[in-house]
Enzyme design. Structure first.
Site, short mmCIF file in Angstrom:
data_model
loop_
_atom_site.label_atom_id
_atom_site.label_comp_id
_atom_site.label_asym_id
_atom_site.label_seq_id
_atom_site.Cartn_x
_atom_site.Cartn_y
_atom_site.Cartn_z
N SER A 40 0.85 -1.18 0.00
CA SER A 40 0.00 0.00 0.00
C SER A 40 0.89 1.23 0.00
CB SER A 40 -0.92 -0.07 1.22
OG SER A 40 -1.74 1.05 1.28
N TYR A 100 -4.60 8.26 -6.93
CA TYR A 100 -3.65 7.28 -6.36
C TYR A 100 -4.13 6.88 -4.96
CZ TYR A 100 0.70 5.48 -4.31
OH TYR A 100 1.64 4.70 -3.67
N LYS A 145 -5.36 3.22 -3.31
CA LYS A 145 -4.73 2.59 -2.14
C LYS A 145 -5.71 2.50 -0.97
CE LYS A 145 -0.45 1.94 -3.80
NZ LYS A 145 0.12 0.61 -4.06
N1 LIG Z 1 8.51 4.57 -4.17
C1 LIG Z 1 7.75 5.09 -3.24
O1 LIG Z 1 8.06 6.16 -2.69
C2 LIG Z 1 6.49 4.38 -2.79
C3 LIG Z 1 5.83 4.88 -1.70
C4 LIG Z 1 4.68 4.27 -1.27
C5 LIG Z 1 4.20 3.16 -1.93
N2 LIG Z 1 4.84 2.67 -3.01
C6 LIG Z 1 4.26 1.50 -3.69
O2 LIG Z 1 5.25 0.53 -3.88
C7 LIG Z 1 4.95 -0.25 -5.03
C8 LIG Z 1 6.18 -0.34 -5.90
O3 LIG Z 1 6.52 0.95 -6.31
P1 LIG Z 1 8.02 1.38 -6.66
O4 LIG Z 1 8.36 2.52 -5.79
O5 LIG Z 1 8.91 0.22 -6.70
O6 LIG Z 1 7.75 1.99 -8.11
P2 LIG Z 1 8.33 1.61 -9.55
O7 LIG Z 1 9.81 1.54 -9.51
O8 LIG Z 1 7.65 2.57 -10.48
O9 LIG Z 1 7.78 0.13 -9.78
C9 LIG Z 1 6.46 -0.14 -10.10
C10 LIG Z 1 6.42 -1.48 -10.79
O10 LIG Z 1 5.04 -1.76 -11.13
C11 LIG Z 1 5.02 -2.22 -12.44
N3 LIG Z 1 3.73 -2.01 -13.09
C12 LIG Z 1 3.08 -0.86 -13.38
N4 LIG Z 1 1.91 -1.14 -13.97
C13 LIG Z 1 1.82 -2.48 -14.08
C14 LIG Z 1 0.86 -3.37 -14.60
N5 LIG Z 1 -0.28 -2.95 -15.16
N6 LIG Z 1 1.09 -4.71 -14.52
C15 LIG Z 1 2.23 -5.17 -13.97
N7 LIG Z 1 3.20 -4.39 -13.48
C16 LIG Z 1 2.98 -3.05 -13.53
C17 LIG Z 1 6.12 -1.47 -13.15
O11 LIG Z 1 6.44 -2.17 -14.32
P3 LIG Z 1 7.01 -1.45 -15.64
O12 LIG Z 1 8.49 -1.46 -15.43
O13 LIG Z 1 6.53 -2.32 -16.74
O14 LIG Z 1 6.44 -0.07 -15.70
C18 LIG Z 1 7.21 -1.50 -12.10
O15 LIG Z 1 7.92 -2.69 -12.16
C19 LIG Z 1 3.75 0.42 -5.70
O16 LIG Z 1 2.57 -0.27 -5.39
C20 LIG Z 1 3.75 1.80 -5.08
O17 LIG Z 1 2.45 2.39 -5.06
C21 LIG Z 1 5.98 3.25 -3.47
#
Ligand SMILES: NC(=O)c1ccc[n+]([C@@H]2O[C@H](COP(=O)([O-])OP(=O)(O)OC[C@H]3O[C@@H](n4cnc5c(N)ncnc54)[C@H](OP(=O)(O)O)[C@@H]3O)[C@@H](O)[C@H]2O)c1
Length: 283
Positions: A132, A146, A150
């Site tokens: 989340s 967004y 969530k």
């Molecule tokens: N980074 C932060 O600060 C943060 C904070 C709070 C929560 N989160 C949560 O953590 C999780 C991971 O985020 P992250 O920070 O690692 O971001 P990220 O680097 O942008 O990674 C997101 C991943 O999701 C994949 N994705 C997007 N749409 C998709 C789909 N339709 N089907 C399958 N895969 C898909 C992307 O694949 P592609 O490479 O193909 O685009 C990428 O591998 C998310 O749920 C995000 O909301 C992140």
């Protein structure tokens, strides 16, 4: 252990750590990211499979779970990590944008969860981890959709926690706050939002200020995808993990002020703390 969105960020860190810790990992990525993922040098093996999965695609979801059930003893741990984030005021979102946000962060993960549950319940063992966000407990301007996705994930996971407890299947919501990563480069923009950021628009100050604010906070954050991955694995391995796990220091802070400050005070303080708020609505 099945991880969605494993081609970058937290998902990639989870895949690497899971593999190191001896899990049999199925790392999935969208077809468009598979070659980039494969080029990272994580060789496939009996313990590490890379599979295509767009979480919004029902055929791909079903084919993957059918394959894993038939040939790989099914899924014991599902990590719904894949996610996207629109940076947009609500007024600039189209219905198609809203649907994509919800399909990726909520509807897809729920559908995937439904596919793995029959086997987990039959075994009376399993763990569903839903990644989340602090955005799943508090909403901020330009991140409304967004947060809605969530919040939906949080609500459904909470219900699922009760529903699955009698079957010994655990449900965990991991809430990262700001993470030192490139995720802000993957932000989704609406057509109207993009032109509002760069040009004259009633909402220009909202985008300009929130954009640099979030980028700055992510840049100075201590938490990294690796530290989040460690937290997730610790949670999976702990028999007594709570439903909600704050994964960063700011997530702990926000969950406390959200819980303990009177709502009027909380919203008033947050409003006054918004970056450049004195310029908003002045065009
Ligand atoms: N980074 C932060 O600060 C943060 C904070 C709070 C929560 N989160 C949560 O953590 C999780 C991971 O985020 P992250 O920070 O690692 O971001 P990220 O680097 O942008 O990674 C997101 C991943 O999701 C994949 N994705 C997007 N749409 C998709 C789909 N339709 N089907 C399958 N895969 C898909 C992307 O694949 P592609 O490479 O193909 O685009 C990428 O591998 C998310 O749920 C995000 O909301 C992140």
């Amino acid at each position: 252990m099945l991880i969605t969105g494993a081609s970058s960020g937290i998902g990639l860190a989870l895949a690497k750590l899971g593999l190191q810790r001896g899990y049999r990992v199925v790392a999935t990525a969208r077809k468009s990211s598979l070659s980039r993922f494969r080029s990272l040098g994580l060789p496939e093996s009996e313990n590490f499979l890379i599979r295509p999965l767009d979480v919004t695609n029902a055929d791909q979801r079903e084919a993957l779970i059918a394959e894993l059930n038939k040939h790989h003893h099914g899924v014991d741990v599902l990590i719904n990590n894949a996610g996207i984030a629109y940076r947009s005021v609500i007024e600039h979102m189209s219905s198609a944008d809203e649907l994509l946000q919800m399909e990726t962060n909520f509807l897809g993960p729920m559908a995937l969860t439904r596919l793995v549950l029959p086997r987990m319940r039959k075994q009376r063992r399993g763990c569903i981890v839903n990644i989340s966000s602090v955005g799943g407990m508090m909403a901020m301007p330009t991140m409304g959709s967004y947060s809605a996705s969530k919040f939906a994930l949080e609500g459904a996971s909470e219900a699922l926690w009760y529903e699955l407890r009698p079957w010994n299947v655990r449900v965990v919501l991991v809430q990262p706050g700001f993470v030192h990563s490139n995720a802000f480069r993957h932000i989704y923009w609406t057509h109207r939002g993009k032109s509002a950021l760069t040009g004259q628009d009633d909402y220009h100050a909202y985008y300009a200020n929130m954009e640099s604010f979030v980028e700055r906070l992510m840049g100075i954050a201590h938490a990294t995808p690796d530290s989040i991955a460690k937290k997730v694995l610790r949670t999976i391995e702990s028999a007594h993990a709570p439903l909600r796990v704050s994964a960063t220091a700011d997530a702990v802070f926000f969950s406390w002020i959200r819980r303990f400050l009177p709502r009027r005070l909380y919203h008033g303080l947050l409003y006054r703390g918004l970056p450049g708020i004195s310029h908003w609505g002045k065009n």
